[in-house]
Design a protein around this motif. Structure first.
Motif, PDB file in Angstrom:
ATOM      1  N   THR A 147       9.863   3.692  -1.635  1.00 53.57           N
ATOM      2  CA  THR A 147       9.483   5.310  -1.826  1.00 53.57           C
ATOM      3  C   THR A 147       8.641   5.916  -2.804  1.00 53.57           C
ATOM      4  O   THR A 147       9.808   5.282  -4.181  1.00 53.57           O
ATOM      5  CB  THR A 147       9.826   6.539  -1.290  1.00 53.57           C
ATOM      6  OG1 THR A 147      10.881   6.645  -1.340  1.00 53.57           O
ATOM      7  CG2 THR A 147      10.007   6.374   0.335  1.00 53.57           C
ATOM      8  N   GLN A 148       8.086   6.684  -3.469  1.00 56.88           N
ATOM      9  CA  GLN A 148       7.747   7.395  -4.381  1.00 56.88           C
ATOM     10  C   GLN A 148       7.368   8.657  -3.969  1.00 56.88           C
ATOM     11  O   GLN A 148       6.815   9.346  -3.304  1.00 56.88           O
ATOM     12  CB  GLN A 148       6.474   6.398  -5.311  1.00 56.88           C
ATOM     13  CG  GLN A 148       6.520   5.600  -5.328  1.00 56.88           C
ATOM     14  CD  GLN A 148       5.010   5.269  -6.494  1.00 56.88           C
ATOM     15  OE1 GLN A 148       4.711   5.889  -7.016  1.00 56.88           O
ATOM     16  NE2 GLN A 148       4.669   3.585  -5.864  1.00 56.88           N
ATOM     17  N   LEU A 149       8.183   9.222  -5.374  1.00 56.67           N
ATOM     18  CA  LEU A 149       7.745  11.418  -5.225  1.00 56.67           C
ATOM     19  C   LEU A 149       6.984  11.602  -6.504  1.00 56.67           C
ATOM     20  O   LEU A 149       7.414  11.361  -7.278  1.00 56.67           O
ATOM     21  CB  LEU A 149       9.574  11.930  -5.284  1.00 56.67           C
ATOM     22  CG  LEU A 149       9.321  13.636  -4.845  1.00 56.67           C
ATOM     23  CD1 LEU A 149       8.239  13.630  -3.761  1.00 56.67           C
ATOM     24  CD2 LEU A 149      10.296  14.114  -5.293  1.00 56.67           C
ATOM     25  N   LEU A 167       0.737  -1.408  -0.122  1.00 59.23           N
ATOM     26  CA  LEU A 167      -0.301   0.015  -0.243  1.00 59.23           C
ATOM     27  C   LEU A 167       0.859   1.540  -0.177  1.00 59.23           C
ATOM     28  O   LEU A 167       1.256   1.023   0.307  1.00 59.23           O
ATOM     29  CB  LEU A 167      -0.601  -0.236   1.095  1.00 59.23           C
ATOM     30  CG  LEU A 167      -2.068  -1.155   1.298  1.00 59.23           C
ATOM     31  CD1 LEU A 167      -2.530  -0.904   2.646  1.00 59.23           C
ATOM     32  CD2 LEU A 167      -3.141  -0.852   0.304  1.00 59.23           C
ATOM     33  N   VAL A 168       0.137   2.257  -0.522  1.00 63.12           N
ATOM     34  CA  VAL A 168       0.935   2.849  -0.408  1.00 63.12           C
ATOM     35  C   VAL A 168       0.731   4.492   0.324  1.00 63.12           C
ATOM     36  O   VAL A 168      -0.574   4.755   0.981  1.00 63.12           O
ATOM     37  CB  VAL A 168       1.475   4.272  -1.925  1.00 63.12           C
ATOM     38  CG1 VAL A 168       2.161   3.462  -3.095  1.00 63.12           C
ATOM     39  CG2 VAL A 168      -0.494   4.612  -2.142  1.00 63.12           C
ATOM     40  N   VAL A 169       1.164   5.733   1.490  1.00 61.37           N
ATOM     41  CA  VAL A 169       0.424   6.296   2.120  1.00 61.37           C
ATOM     42  C   VAL A 169       1.411   7.897   2.113  1.00 61.37           C
ATOM     43  O   VAL A 169       2.134   7.332   1.560  1.00 61.37           O
ATOM     44  CB  VAL A 169       0.757   5.384   3.877  1.00 61.37           C
ATOM     45  CG1 VAL A 169      -0.409   5.016   3.455  1.00 61.37           C
ATOM     46  CG2 VAL A 169       2.537   5.126   3.667  1.00 61.37           C
ATOM     47  N   HIS A 207       5.973   2.614   0.490  1.00 66.54           N
ATOM     48  CA  HIS A 207       5.212   1.421   0.662  1.00 66.54           C
ATOM     49  C   HIS A 207       5.482   0.621   1.616  1.00 66.54           C
ATOM     50  O   HIS A 207       6.479   1.153   2.503  1.00 66.54           O
ATOM     51  CB  HIS A 207       6.212   1.338  -0.261  1.00 66.54           C
ATOM     52  CG  HIS A 207       6.583   2.015  -1.834  1.00 66.54           C
ATOM     53  ND1 HIS A 207       7.766   0.879  -2.443  1.00 66.54           N
ATOM     54  CD2 HIS A 207       5.152   2.604  -1.892  1.00 66.54           C
ATOM     55  CE1 HIS A 207       6.985   1.843  -3.705  1.00 66.54           C
ATOM     56  NE2 HIS A 207       6.605   2.834  -3.432  1.00 66.54           N
ATOM     57  N   ILE A 208       4.503   1.118   2.436  1.00 64.00           N
ATOM     58  CA  ILE A 208       3.860  -0.679   3.447  1.00 64.00           C
ATOM     59  C   ILE A 208       3.478  -1.340   3.426  1.00 64.00           C
ATOM     60  O   ILE A 208       2.900  -1.436   1.979  1.00 64.00           O
ATOM     61  CB  ILE A 208       3.280   0.289   4.564  1.00 64.00           C
ATOM     62  CG1 ILE A 208       1.404   0.877   3.815  1.00 64.00           C
ATOM     63  CG2 ILE A 208       3.922   2.064   4.980  1.00 64.00           C
ATOM     64  CD1 ILE A 208       0.735   1.286   5.294  1.00 64.00           C
ATOM     65  N   PRO A 209       3.433  -1.919   4.172  1.00 63.57           N
ATOM     66  CA  PRO A 209       2.891  -3.522   3.373  1.00 63.57           C
ATOM     67  C   PRO A 209       1.085  -3.396   3.219  1.00 63.57           C
ATOM     68  O   PRO A 209       0.664  -2.987   4.397  1.00 63.57           O
ATOM     69  CB  PRO A 209       3.496  -4.670   4.979  1.00 63.57           C
ATOM     70  CG  PRO A 209       4.917  -4.425   5.570  1.00 63.57           C
ATOM     71  CD  PRO A 209       4.467  -2.506   5.051  1.00 63.57           C
TER      72      PRO A 209
END
Length: 141
Positions: free
Chosen positions: A102-104, A69-71, A126-128
């Motif tokens: 990560t993403q930006l 998941l993304v946060v 990115h998290i589980p």
């Protein structure tokens, strides 16, 4: 893909309409209404922050797919031009960096004349976890 499948939360309440969704770009349009305004009749800065976080998150998740998941972990937004009720704005999110953890993403919102109204960057971690199946189905549609 329907807008409800993309954003049943705050973006749905604010009326963001998704014209394009992929891991490389998200395009949303929205028409400024009374619900978007601060007391002085122009768009509240928090709405610009919300469209930035919504479009970046959707694009980041479309890229990551079911690998987690993304946060959002940071949201910086500059407000450059006023927008008033009745104007239709177009927000385009594109990735600057898509990495292992990560993403930006950069987001530019323009008015009907193509003039920049706001510009922002959202960093996502990115998290589980697994995104809702209806989200994945929507981006595959």
């Amino acid at each position: 893909m329907t807008d409800a499948q993309m954003d049943s939360g705050l973006g749905g309440v604010l009326g963001f309409r998704y014209e394009e969704v992929s891991g490389g770009s998200v395009v949303a349009t929205w028409t400024v209404g009374p619900q978007h305004l601060q007391p002085f009749g122009i768009v509240h800065g928090g709405v610009h922050c919300a469209v930035n976080e919504s479009t970046a998150s959707i694009g980041a998740q479309a890229w990551l797919r079911d690998q987690g998941l993304v946060v959002g972990v940071n949201n910086n937004t500059d407000f450059l031009r006023q927008a008033r009720s009745g104007e239709t704005l177009r927000s385009v999110a594109t990735p600057i960096h898509q990495g292992r953890t990560t993403q930006l993403w950069e987001i530019e919102t323009t008015n009907a004349e193509g003039k920049l109204v706001s510009r922002g960057q959202v960093r996502l971690a990115h998290i589980p976890g697994t995104p809702p199946p209806e989200f994945l189905a929507a981006i595959d549609a």
